[in-house]
Motif scaffolding. Structure first.
Motif, mmCIF file in Angstrom:
data_model
loop_
_atom_site.group_PDB
_atom_site.id
_atom_site.type_symbol
_atom_site.label_atom_id
_atom_site.label_comp_id
_atom_site.label_asym_id
_atom_site.label_seq_id
_atom_site.Cartn_x
_atom_site.Cartn_y
_atom_site.Cartn_z
ATOM 1 N N SER A 175 0.815 -1.210 0.000
ATOM 2 C CA SER A 175 0.000 0.000 0.000
ATOM 3 C C SER A 175 0.855 1.270 0.000
ATOM 4 C CB SER A 175 -0.920 0.003 1.223
ATOM 5 O OG SER A 175 -1.696 1.183 1.270
ATOM 6 N N PHE A 176 1.920 1.294 0.797
ATOM 7 C CA PHE A 176 2.809 2.458 0.824
ATOM 8 C C PHE A 176 4.174 2.026 1.358
ATOM 9 C CE2 PHE A 176 0.821 2.285 4.964
ATOM 10 C CZ PHE A 176 1.865 2.518 5.841
ATOM 11 N N ILE A 177 5.205 2.846 1.025
ATOM 12 C CA ILE A 177 6.573 2.640 1.520
ATOM 13 C C ILE A 177 7.117 4.012 1.917
ATOM 14 C CG2 ILE A 177 8.924 1.843 1.008
ATOM 15 C CD1 ILE A 177 7.744 -0.018 -1.083
ATOM 16 N N HIS A 205 -3.901 -2.270 8.182
ATOM 17 C CA HIS A 205 -2.656 -2.525 7.450
ATOM 18 C C HIS A 205 -1.733 -3.355 8.322
ATOM 19 C CE1 HIS A 205 -4.057 0.848 4.995
ATOM 20 N NE2 HIS A 205 -3.110 0.520 4.086
ATOM 21 N N PHE A 206 -0.946 -4.207 7.663
ATOM 22 C CA PHE A 206 0.233 -4.759 8.285
ATOM 23 C C PHE A 206 1.367 -3.777 8.014
ATOM 24 C CE2 PHE A 206 -1.412 -9.320 8.165
ATOM 25 C CZ PHE A 206 -1.470 -9.408 9.546
ATOM 26 N N VAL A 207 1.984 -3.269 9.066
ATOM 27 C CA VAL A 207 3.083 -2.303 8.926
ATOM 28 C C VAL A 207 4.384 -2.980 9.390
ATOM 29 C CG1 VAL A 207 4.013 -0.060 9.614
ATOM 30 C CG2 VAL A 207 1.547 -0.356 9.265
ATOM 31 N N PHE A 208 5.361 -3.012 8.449
ATOM 32 C CA PHE A 208 6.649 -3.658 8.712
ATOM 33 C C PHE A 208 7.716 -2.564 8.827
ATOM 34 C CE2 PHE A 208 3.983 -6.511 6.311
ATOM 35 C CZ PHE A 208 4.065 -7.707 6.999
ATOM 36 N N GLY A 267 3.801 -0.641 4.307
ATOM 37 C CA GLY A 267 2.407 -0.886 4.709
ATOM 38 C C GLY A 267 1.702 -1.746 3.676
ATOM 39 N N MET A 268 1.063 -2.810 4.129
ATOM 40 C CA MET A 268 0.356 -3.729 3.232
ATOM 41 C C MET A 268 -1.126 -3.761 3.635
ATOM 42 S SD MET A 268 3.148 -6.771 2.714
ATOM 43 C CE MET A 268 2.393 -7.259 1.176
ATOM 44 N N ASP A 269 -2.009 -3.468 2.662
ATOM 45 C CA ASP A 269 -3.477 -3.382 2.892
ATOM 46 C C ASP A 269 -4.052 -4.779 3.026
ATOM 47 O OD1 ASP A 269 -6.155 -2.861 2.972
ATOM 48 O OD2 ASP A 269 -6.192 -1.520 1.237
ATOM 49 N N VAL A 300 6.868 -5.786 13.421
ATOM 50 C CA VAL A 300 5.606 -5.982 12.668
ATOM 51 C C VAL A 300 4.442 -5.570 13.563
ATOM 52 C CG1 VAL A 300 4.150 -7.578 11.408
ATOM 53 C CG2 VAL A 300 6.640 -7.907 11.421
ATOM 54 N N ALA A 301 3.538 -4.745 13.043
ATOM 55 C CA ALA A 301 2.352 -4.307 13.800
ATOM 56 C C ALA A 301 1.162 -4.199 12.851
ATOM 57 C CB ALA A 301 2.613 -2.974 14.489
ATOM 58 N N GLU A 302 -0.048 -4.455 13.423
ATOM 59 C CA GLU A 302 -1.298 -4.276 12.641
ATOM 60 C C GLU A 302 -1.904 -2.945 13.072
ATOM 61 O OE1 GLU A 302 -5.496 -6.596 11.601
ATOM 62 O OE2 GLU A 302 -3.911 -7.598 12.759
#
Length: 507
Positions: A90-92, A143-146, A161-163, A133-135
């Motif tokens: 979703s975003f970087i 989002h999963f945020v790494f 960020g992954m949707d 790693v956090a949701e």
């Protein structure tokens, strides 16, 4: 649940009771299976999505480390743009060692809601190679945020960020489409199943129910057709056998009823005949006296005529006087016999015709007046009263039988009293002719009043009465649209006869 559905939908048809509950069960099972499959699939997607994110984060961290060490910072933007096109990303955002944005995938600047990831390394710096790693809910979307440190954080960090919601929706969408197709298939299958039930099972039951309702209403019933050999077929066969046996029993019963009705009719005719004969038997002595006296006069007149005819000089005036007297006597005897013929025959099949009240009482009195004279019972019946000119529609013979019977009962009640009398009076209004027959008796006891019109009930000694006279009179009065009752206000015994009257016939 099934009972609740039946109560709410008020299912009356057997087809509905079979199809709807089963359809609900299948649908509930399908919904439960879909919910479970959706949950498991979303769980699997999230796990795979997390693993994919971790792999991408490590790959991005390695690539950024080489880029930052070997090239300029301007090459970082191009590098992360290649990752932006990867499915699910979703975003970087790339932060430098001072936690300032170095590169990102937003245009033109980082939106305010995404700035929450900045400032994590401000203050006391800590260096680590671990991937965080956090949701996180960002802009209303999970989002999963790494958070991947670049060279243990010495060169900065990369946020990917992954949707997860969009990915899960993309994966679950085919399952929803499959569920919709499956549900439609269930409805179609149950529609065909319902038609099969209607034709195979419920059609015979519906026909059976229809014929059973007709039978309960007393209507003609047709044989129910069924080709099935199952329980429904057995039930229909048992119903058809029951109807056949009942029809046979009904025919036998109707025949028995007809036979018994004929016997009852014959018995009624015999009872009526017995009542008339009993009435005539009680009056026979008076009738014999009524006929015997005129016959004596007639015999004497004939002897005088015979002597006159033997003389040479016939007294014509005397002969004419004797002939006239004899003629009157013959008319009197004829009238008595005619009255006896009228009251002794069965008049229940006579047609209703106009009759004069005076003529009815003349027939009645010609039969019973002799009894009253022989016992010195005073009979008051003024046939010259204009009320006796009343004509009305009736059966002459039956009304005469009422009068003779009631006059006979009154005679029996007072014949042994000191000053016996019987009175007959009549009156008429627009609807009814009312006749009263009262006597000098003390009245009828209350317990007798309740049963006086019951057939075969009598207070007379054995051999004096049959107990059918008053019940016969009541039946005749009812057939004439009238009634017979006791006058409760009279201190003596008084019977009141009401006969329906045509107002136009009152004179």
């Amino acid at each position: 649940m099934i009972k609740f559905i039946k109560n709410k939908l008020k299912l009356k048809s057997l087809a509905h009771k079979i199809i709807f509950p089963n359809l609900v069960i299948v649908l509930l099972t399908s919904v439960a299976a879909f919910t479970f499959a959706k949950y498991e699939l979303e769980k699997t997607v999230r796990n795979e999505f997390r693993l994919k994110g971790e792999s991408l984060s490590k790959s991005l961290e390695t690539g950024l480390q080489e880029t930052l060490l070997n090239t300029s910072t301007s090459a970082v933007q191009g590098f992360i743009d290649e990752y932006r096109s990867i499915d699910g990303v979703s975003f970087i955002i790339v932060y430098d060692e001072n936690d300032e944005p170095l590169a990102h995938t937003f245009t033109p600047t980082i939106p305010e809601q995404y700035r929450v990831f900045q400032g994590a390394n401000k203050g006391e710096k800590s260096y680590s190679t671990e991937l965080n790693v956090a949701e996180v809910e960002v802009d209303g979307v999970d989002h999963f945020v790494f958070d991947a440190p670049i060279l243990a954080g010495l060169l900065g960090r990369a946020i990917i960020g992954m949707d997860v919601e969009k990915k899960a929706a993309d994966v679950v969408r085919p399952l929803k489409e499959l569920f919709a197709v499956f549900t439609l298939g269930i409805f179609m299958a149950f529609s065909f199943f319902g038609i099969w039930i209607m034709n195979r099972i419920l059609a015979p039951i519906t026909s059976l129910t229809k014929q059973a309702k007709r039978y309960s209403l007393g209507l003609d019933v047709e044989e129910v057709k069924s080709n099935t050999k199952d329980e429904v077929g057995g039930l229909i066969k048992a119903f058809n056998d029951l109807i056949e046996r009942n029809n046979n029993y009904r025919e036998d019963l109707e025949e028995e009823v007809r036979q018994r009705s004929d016997i009852i009719i014959q018995q009624k005719e015999q009872i009526s005949t017995s009542a008339r004969l009993s009435m005539l038997g009680e009056m026979s002595a008076g009738i014999a006296h009524e006929i015997n006296n005129p016959l004596t006069v007639l015999s004497t007149g004939c002897m005088i005529l015979k002597k006159q005819l033997g003389k040479e000089d016939i007294n014509r005036e005397r002969v004419m006087k004797i002939v006239e007297d004899n003629f009157k006597v013959i008319q009197r005897i004829t009238k008595i016999i005619a009255g006896m013929k009228n009251v002794s025959r069965d008049g229940s099949n006579d047609v209703f015709e106009q009759a004069n009240l005076r003529e009815i009482f003349e027939d009645s009195l010609s039969i019973c007046s002799a009894r009253f004279r022989n016992k010195n019972v005073k009979l008051e019946c003024n046939l010259n009263d204009p009320i006796f000119d009343t004509s009305f529609n009736c059966r002459h013979v039956e009304v005469s039988q009422i009068m003779i019977n009631l006059l006979g009962n009154a005679f029996d009640a007072v014949s042994e009293l000191d000053k016996p009398w019987v009175k007959v009076s009549a009156e008429a209004d627009e609807k009814y002719l009312t006749i009263r027959i009262s006597d000098s008796g003390p009245g009828i006891p209350e317990d007798v009043k309740q049963r006086i019109f019951i057939p075969f009930y009598t207070t007379k000694p054995v051999g004096k009465g049959t107990g059918i006279g008053l019940s016969l009179c009541l039946r005749i009065a009812n057939n004439h649209g009238g009634s017979i009752s006791l006058d409760e206000a009279s201190e003596h015994t008084c019977f009141v006869i009401k006969l329906k009257l045509d107002p136009a016939k009152v004179v």
